[in-house]
Design a protein around this motif. Structure first.
Motif, mmCIF file in Angstrom:
data_model
loop_
_atom_site.group_PDB
_atom_site.id
_atom_site.type_symbol
_atom_site.label_atom_id
_atom_site.label_comp_id
_atom_site.label_asym_id
_atom_site.label_seq_id
_atom_site.Cartn_x
_atom_site.Cartn_y
_atom_site.Cartn_z
ATOM 1 N N GLN A 248 0.859 -1.199 0.000
ATOM 2 C CA GLN A 248 0.000 0.000 0.000
ATOM 3 C C GLN A 248 0.891 1.244 0.000
ATOM 4 O O GLN A 248 1.006 1.943 1.007
ATOM 5 C CB GLN A 248 -0.927 -0.030 1.223
ATOM 6 N N THR B 150 -0.364 7.241 -0.108
ATOM 7 C CA THR B 150 -1.244 7.926 0.843
ATOM 8 C C THR B 150 -2.365 8.608 0.069
ATOM 9 O O THR B 150 -2.106 9.392 -0.843
ATOM 10 C CB THR B 150 -0.476 8.975 1.656
ATOM 11 N N ASP C 256 1.082 2.110 14.188
ATOM 12 C CA ASP C 256 0.221 1.404 13.241
ATOM 13 C C ASP C 256 -1.156 1.241 13.872
ATOM 14 O O ASP C 256 -1.332 0.461 14.811
ATOM 15 C CB ASP C 256 0.815 0.035 12.904
ATOM 16 N N LYS D 292 -4.453 0.806 12.135
ATOM 17 C CA LYS D 292 -5.367 -0.156 11.508
ATOM 18 C C LYS D 292 -4.709 -0.658 10.234
ATOM 19 O O LYS D 292 -4.433 0.113 9.319
ATOM 20 C CB LYS D 292 -6.708 0.506 11.221
ATOM 21 N N THR E 78 -6.855 -0.945 2.739
ATOM 22 C CA THR E 78 -6.332 0.321 3.275
ATOM 23 C C THR E 78 -5.754 0.093 4.661
ATOM 24 O O THR E 78 -6.188 -0.808 5.386
ATOM 25 C CB THR E 78 -7.436 1.403 3.363
ATOM 26 N N SER E 79 -4.789 0.922 5.011
ATOM 27 C CA SER E 79 -4.189 0.894 6.346
ATOM 28 C C SER E 79 -3.970 2.323 6.818
ATOM 29 O O SER E 79 -3.662 3.210 6.012
ATOM 30 C CB SER E 79 -2.860 0.134 6.343
ATOM 31 N N THR E 80 -4.113 2.538 8.129
ATOM 32 C CA THR E 80 -3.997 3.873 8.701
ATOM 33 C C THR E 80 -2.922 3.887 9.772
ATOM 34 O O THR E 80 -2.869 2.996 10.634
ATOM 35 C CB THR E 80 -5.337 4.331 9.305
ATOM 36 N N TYR F 44 -2.742 11.750 10.826
ATOM 37 C CA TYR F 44 -3.305 10.443 10.495
ATOM 38 C C TYR F 44 -3.250 10.288 8.987
ATOM 39 O O TYR F 44 -3.737 11.154 8.250
ATOM 40 C CB TYR F 44 -4.740 10.321 11.011
ATOM 41 N N THR G 295 -3.779 7.536 5.680
ATOM 42 C CA THR G 295 -4.333 6.279 5.209
ATOM 43 C C THR G 295 -3.766 5.957 3.839
ATOM 44 O O THR G 295 -3.785 6.804 2.944
ATOM 45 C CB THR G 295 -5.868 6.335 5.154
ATOM 46 N N ASN G 296 -3.267 4.734 3.695
ATOM 47 C CA ASN G 296 -2.593 4.308 2.474
ATOM 48 C C ASN G 296 -3.342 3.185 1.771
ATOM 49 O O ASN G 296 -4.094 2.424 2.387
ATOM 50 C CB ASN G 296 -1.170 3.833 2.787
ATOM 51 N N THR G 297 -3.099 3.106 0.471
ATOM 52 C CA THR G 297 -3.620 2.040 -0.364
ATOM 53 C C THR G 297 -2.674 1.881 -1.545
ATOM 54 O O THR G 297 -1.610 2.502 -1.585
ATOM 55 C CB THR G 297 -5.057 2.359 -0.834
#
Length: 314
Positions: A58, A61, A83, A85, A90-92, A109, A111-113
């Motif tokens: 991922q 951002t 880390d 979530k 997706t991860s935040t 904060y 969030t990535n993908t």
């Protein structure tokens, strides 16, 4: 000219810790430009998802939310990552910036993908720029300042105070628009570097000041003597930029309300083809520039340098 990619580079000091250096060339007065700091946060996310979280694939951002709690400063910076979530799509993560103390200066904060492999429902919303978009441009003529509709801004007000703006070419329409709280611009990095996803933080905070545009005719604001510290900055990335980057980005900045020393800014970033790249939003204060240059407070100070007791020299 100063390099944005070098100035926003981070190095790992552990699996969840990264270091950077904030140079004076990217500051407003004594405080690093908020957009530049945002780009550093994006660089931290890129490094973290490229190393510690590389197995999630991922790299991009697409959501950034920053709270500027206290004034940052030129010099060394430490980023600590949590880390929050971690998911398949997706991860935040939470990223906190520290300088010279154990107190957070900025908390973010992100969030990535993987923007390149996204799939799902897409709809045509019939959205368009309103008021209608800026005039057409021949991008090949911009570097020589010979385009019919756009001109290179050779000097912004108070440029020695707003040093970060010296690192970017800003082009504005030759015909002055009606006096509304909107600025259309085209940006290009002076040193020839190209804009990448991490650059969008800086792009999201680089423009002629709307307050001065609105009030200069009435002498209500001493031109260039204000400081506009960001309290909250958001970035919503709609599409990825190509791996080689882009030379130009089109930006519209609009203020909806300026009241009691506070203002909002709505940012629209598009590429040369007119496609929507990102949306931004700021909440900022309007302060005299002397507040930027005032003595630092080491306990309880907020982003505007307000309140509490213990002082230290910059």
């Amino acid at each position: 000219m100063a390099s944005l990619s070098r100035a926003t580079a981070v190095t790992a000091a552990g699996s969840h810790t990264y270091k950077a250096h904030f140079p004076e060339e990217w500051a407003i007065g004594t405080v690093p430009n908020g957009g530049y700091v945002s780009s550093c946060f994006l660089s931290v996310a890129k490094a973290h998802f490229g190393s510690t979280l590389s197995s999630y694939n991922q790299p991009d951002t697409f959501v950034l939310h920053l709270e500027f709690l206290r004034r940052t400063s030129v010099g060394e910076a430490l980023f600590k990552v949590r880390d929050l979530k971690l998911g398949r799509r997706t991860s935040t993560i939470q990223v906190a910036l520290f300088q010279d103390s154990n107190t957070e200066e900025v908390v973010g904060y992100l969030t990535n993908t993987d923007l390149g492999s996204e799939s799902g429902l897409s709809l045509n919303t019939s959205w368009s720029m309103y008021p209608p978009g800026p005039p057409p441009v021949d991008l090949t003529k911009l570097p020589g300042d010979s385009d019919t509709n756009w001109r290179l801004v050779t000097r912004l007000p108070f440029a020695d105070f707003r040093k970060a703006t010296k690192n970017v070419d800003i082009f504005l329409p030759r015909v002055k628009p009606p006096k509304v709280a909107i600025v259309d611009e085209i940006l290009r990095l002076k040193n020839g570097e190209r804009f990448h996803l991490e650059s969008l933080g800086f792009v999201n905070d680089t423009f002629p000041q709307l307050v001065e545009t609105l009030d200069s005719e009435h002498d209500q604001v001493p031109l260039g003597k204000n400081w506009y510290p960001t309290l909250v900055l958001n970035l919503d990335v709609k599409k990825s930029l190509p791996p080689e980057g882009v030379e130009f980005l089109f930006v519209r900045v609009q203020a909806i309300g300026v009241r009691n020393g506070r203002m909002d800014l709505q940012i629209t970033i598009r590429d040369a083809g007119g496609d929507l790249v990102a949306l931004g939003h700021h909440v900022s204060l309007i302060l005299d520039a002397s507040r930027n240059l005032a003595e630092r407070r080491t306990s309880g100070r907020n982003n505007a340098g307000e309140d509490h007791k213990t002082k230290s020299k910059l």
